[in-house]
Design a protein around this motif. Structure first.
Motif, short mmCIF file in Angstrom:
data_model
loop_
_atom_site.label_atom_id
_atom_site.label_comp_id
_atom_site.label_asym_id
_atom_site.label_seq_id
_atom_site.Cartn_x
_atom_site.Cartn_y
_atom_site.Cartn_z
N TYR A 269 0.82 -1.21 0.00
CA TYR A 269 0.00 0.00 0.00
C TYR A 269 0.86 1.27 0.00
O TYR A 269 0.43 2.31 -0.51
CB TYR A 269 -1.08 0.01 1.08
N MET A 270 2.08 1.19 0.51
CA MET A 270 2.95 2.35 0.40
C MET A 270 3.39 2.57 -1.06
O MET A 270 3.48 3.72 -1.53
CB MET A 270 4.18 2.18 1.30
N THR A 271 3.64 1.47 -1.79
CA THR A 271 3.96 1.60 -3.21
C THR A 271 2.79 2.16 -3.98
O THR A 271 2.95 2.99 -4.89
CB THR A 271 4.37 0.23 -3.78
N ALA A 272 1.58 1.71 -3.63
CA ALA A 272 0.38 2.22 -4.30
C ALA A 272 0.22 3.72 -4.08
O ALA A 272 -0.19 4.45 -5.00
CB ALA A 272 -0.85 1.47 -3.79
N LEU A 273 0.54 4.20 -2.90
CA LEU A 273 0.50 5.65 -2.65
C LEU A 273 1.56 6.37 -3.47
O LEU A 273 1.28 7.35 -4.16
CB LEU A 273 0.71 5.92 -1.15
N ARG A 274 2.78 5.89 -3.39
CA ARG A 274 3.90 6.56 -4.04
C ARG A 274 3.72 6.66 -5.55
O ARG A 274 4.13 7.63 -6.17
CB ARG A 274 5.19 5.80 -3.72
N THR A 275 3.08 5.65 -6.15
CA THR A 275 2.90 5.63 -7.60
C THR A 275 1.56 6.19 -8.05
O THR A 275 1.22 6.12 -9.23
CB THR A 275 3.04 4.19 -8.12
N GLY A 276 0.78 6.74 -7.11
CA GLY A 276 -0.47 7.38 -7.47
C GLY A 276 -1.64 6.44 -7.67
O GLY A 276 -2.72 6.89 -8.05
N ARG A 277 -1.45 5.15 -7.42
CA ARG A 277 -2.59 4.24 -7.53
C ARG A 277 -3.55 4.44 -6.35
O ARG A 277 -4.71 4.07 -6.45
CB ARG A 277 -2.10 2.79 -7.60
N LEU A 278 -3.05 4.99 -5.28
CA LEU A 278 -3.89 5.51 -4.21
C LEU A 278 -3.80 7.03 -4.25
O LEU A 278 -2.71 7.60 -4.27
CB LEU A 278 -3.43 5.01 -2.84
N ASP A 279 -4.95 7.69 -4.30
CA ASP A 279 -4.97 9.15 -4.24
C ASP A 279 -4.80 9.64 -2.81
O ASP A 279 -4.29 10.73 -2.56
CB ASP A 279 -6.30 9.68 -4.79
N LEU A 280 -5.25 8.82 -1.88
CA LEU A 280 -5.29 9.19 -0.47
C LEU A 280 -5.04 7.96 0.37
O LEU A 280 -5.66 6.92 0.15
CB LEU A 280 -6.67 9.80 -0.15
N LEU A 281 -4.10 8.05 1.32
CA LEU A 281 -3.84 6.96 2.27
C LEU A 281 -3.96 7.54 3.67
O LEU A 281 -3.20 8.41 4.07
CB LEU A 281 -2.44 6.37 2.05
N GLU A 282 -4.94 7.04 4.41
CA GLU A 282 -5.27 7.66 5.69
C GLU A 282 -4.35 7.25 6.83
O GLU A 282 -4.33 7.92 7.86
CB GLU A 282 -6.72 7.32 6.06
N VAL A 283 -3.61 6.16 6.68
CA VAL A 283 -2.74 5.73 7.77
C VAL A 283 -1.37 5.37 7.22
O VAL A 283 -1.22 4.42 6.46
CB VAL A 283 -3.37 4.55 8.56
N VAL A 284 -0.38 6.16 7.63
CA VAL A 284 1.01 5.92 7.25
C VAL A 284 1.83 5.88 8.53
O VAL A 284 1.77 6.82 9.34
CB VAL A 284 1.56 7.03 6.33
N GLY A 285 2.55 4.79 8.75
CA GLY A 285 3.39 4.67 9.92
C GLY A 285 4.61 5.58 9.84
O GLY A 285 5.08 5.91 8.74
N TRP A 286 5.13 5.98 10.99
CA TRP A 286 6.23 6.94 11.00
C TRP A 286 7.47 6.42 10.28
O TRP A 286 8.24 7.21 9.72
CB TRP A 286 6.58 7.31 12.44
N THR A 287 7.67 5.10 10.29
CA THR A 287 8.88 4.54 9.67
C THR A 287 8.93 4.78 8.17
O THR A 287 10.00 4.77 7.57
CB THR A 287 8.98 3.04 9.94
#
Length: 565
Positions: A269-287
């Motif tokens: 899901y972090m890759t999906a955010l970074r590549t724009g496949r997710l427009d919005l990610l509501e929970v991202v861990g500090w790491t």
């Protein structure tokens, strides 16, 4: 072109677009209609638990809050992005000045007998649904019917509606809730809470457990569900509500389609955010934050203190946790400074449960509490060993702990296990699939240790739901008739200042008796791309309900295209 080169090219294009047109990304713009938004919600690792509101699943509002509405919701005009004071990240806490009527147009409290009279909005429609119902207007009888289904459900939380004597519909647009006595949570319990969605009789008769039959008055209807992948919602073209932006009123919703993505693996899901496949990610861990900020510097961010920090509940009805010395010993064996520094990288606070700092006067910091409570939060393995010896456990003991595979904190559980081992206490960790894990608690068959992210919910609910006898969300099986009476007295107190004082004292009592191993609460992050408009990190507009927030988002499709997506 390889995937890595393609992504690099997109990043360059995005950076160039922003460098050349920062004003385009930030200046007020007229909302656009159309398009699709892909959202990784705060619970993107946990699939829908039920599509039937009468199953009393805590996640129903989260999963179906775009389709089903309630009497009340958050007044999002009070959000910080609109110049207001609230960030709306708390799971189920709406300050009294931040509540608006959703299906309710107006309401008033009346006396003799004490009751609330609610006038419904006129012209709110249930859309036509093939094989389920014809289009028709919402009526007061729909509210009465929905309430009765909750009240009569075998799965309801004990005593949840005991303050209500009856619910009636004297006419098609009026609902009257008559109370046995004043209840501080009257508007939350059946107004904007977890169990307050208005579901028509036709859906129930067609089969409410089937997502294909779902049909509500909300801005979107559920149109597809791919298990373990995506829940898709499609625009309700005849939705009643509107949004005012820059003084102009716009019909809602803005986008045509909303996809709630289900992704268990963090790297995915972090890759999906970074590549724009997710427009919005509501929970991202500090790491992940620093790396994502480097690889996708265009992302927008919000930081918030989690409302569902982890605790390790200890069954007080099971040996050896029926002995308070053992429970206090385990708390003293925990090195919270190490957890905050090494596990959370400093992105954590010592305590936010059961009273979250966002609750204002309801919350009291540990530093202001008695020494006996402060001692529980200090790492003191020698005192822990002494208490265990006094309890006849000088050689230690082993106990079973349950967690679930979707938990983002299972690595923390391993760290806790290592810390307890230093005082001779061993943990046997059982990782379960979430439905079985949840069932263990709700049926009170959970193990002596139960690792859980418990949300405080709101100030008046926090102690009731987890420490009152027989309550569903009480994994420690805590039971004290005297404490139960204190909760009842607090809920019957109409003066908020007095309620705050009562709750501070009750919180001290619970912390002192240590039915949980109290653990630090992490900060979390929300990230979204600049083309996501009318949004600033808000997460909940009711009890775990993001629907009203997501329905107000619009997509700047020109900017998205300029950024190479």
């Amino acid at each position: 072109m390889t995937a890595s080169r393609k992504f690099a090219a997109v990043v360059v294009a995005a950076a160039a677009a922003l460098a050349a047109g920062t004003a385009l990304a930030q200046a007020p713009a007229k909302p656009q209609y159309g398009g699709t938004i892909n959202i990784g919600t705060i619970f993107l690792t946990v699939p829908p638990l039920s599509f039937d509101s009468a199953d009393w699943t805590w996640k129903f509002n989260h999963d179906m809050g775009l389709t089903y509405e309630s009497l009340f919701a958050a007044d999002l005009s009070k959000a910080k992005r609109n110049g207001g004071p609230y960030d709306f990240t708390i799971d189920a806490f709406l300050p009294s000045d931040a509540i608006r009527g959703e299906l309710a147009e107006s309401w008033k409290m009346l006396e003799n007998p004490r009751r609330v009279e609610i006038k419904l909005r006129k012209g709110v429609m249930f859309p036509a649904k093939a094989g389920v119902m014809e289009a028709r207007e919402l009526t007061a009888q729909d509210v009465v019917y929905s309430y009765n289904r909750y009240e009569q459900s075998a799965k309801k939380i004990p005593n949840y509606f005991d303050h209500i004597e009856k619910v009636e519909a004297p006419d098609a647009s009026t609902v009257v809730f008559t109370f046995k006595a004043y209840h501080a949570e009257w508007d939350y319990r059946f107004g904007w809470g977890y169990y307050s969605a208005i579901v028509p009789k036709e859906v129930v008769e067609a089969g409410a457990k089937d997502w294909r039959k779902a049909n509500g008055t909300g801005p979107f209807g559920i149109s597809n569900y791919v298990q373990g992948n995506t829940v898709t919602f499609t625009k309700n073209a005849n939705y009643w509500d509107s949004e005012t932006i820059a003084g102009q009123k716009y019909k809602l919703p803005f986008v045509d389609t909303i996809n709630y993505r289900l992704i268990k693996d963090e790297s995915t899901y972090m890759t999906a955010l970074r590549t724009g496949r997710l427009d919005l990610l509501e929970v991202v861990g500090w790491t992940a934050v620093d790396e994502i900020k480097k690889s996708a510097p265009q992302l927008q961010w919000n930081r918030y203190l989690a409302v569902n920090g982890p605790v390790l509940a200890l069954r007080v009805d099971t040996k050896p946790f029926d002995d308070i010395r053992v429970r206090r010993a385990l708390n003293m064996a925990i090195d919270r400074d190490q957890i905050m520094k090494s596990f959370y990288g400093g992105n954590a606070e010592l305590m936010s449960y059961p009273m979250h700092p966002s609750y204002g006067p309801y919350h009291e910091p540990v530093s202001s509490m008695p020494a006996s409570i402060q001692a529980l939060f200090k790492h003191d393995p020698e005192q822990a060993k002494k208490l265990l010896a006094e309890a006849g456990l000088a050689k230690g003991f082993t106990f079973k702990v349950q967690t679930h595979s979707g938990s983002l904190d299972n690595d923390l559980l391993s760290l806790i296990s290592a810390q307890l081992a230093k005082v001779g206490v061993k943990m046997e960790i059982q990782v379960m699939e979430y439905p079985a894990y949840l069932s263990a608690m709700t049926t009170k068959t959970n193990a002596p240790g139960y690792f859980v992210n418990l949300a405080a919910t709101n100030p008046t609910t926090a102690l009731r739901k987890t420490f009152v006898t027989g309550q569903t969300w009480n994994p420690s099986q805590y039971s004290d008739p005297a404490f139960d009476k204190q909760v009842d007295a607090m809920l019957a107190e109409p003066d908020e200042a007095k309620r705050q004082q009562l709750l501070r004292g009750m919180t001290r009592e619970i912390l002192e008796k240590a039915p949980h191993i109290w653990l630090p609460t992490p900060y979390r992050y929300t990230a979204w791309w600049p083309w996501v408009k009318n949004y600033n990190g808000e997460l909940r507009a009711g009890a775990e309900r993001p629907g009203p927030i997501h329905s107000r988002i619009w997509i700047d499709q020109e900017l998205k295209k300029k950024m190479g997506f």
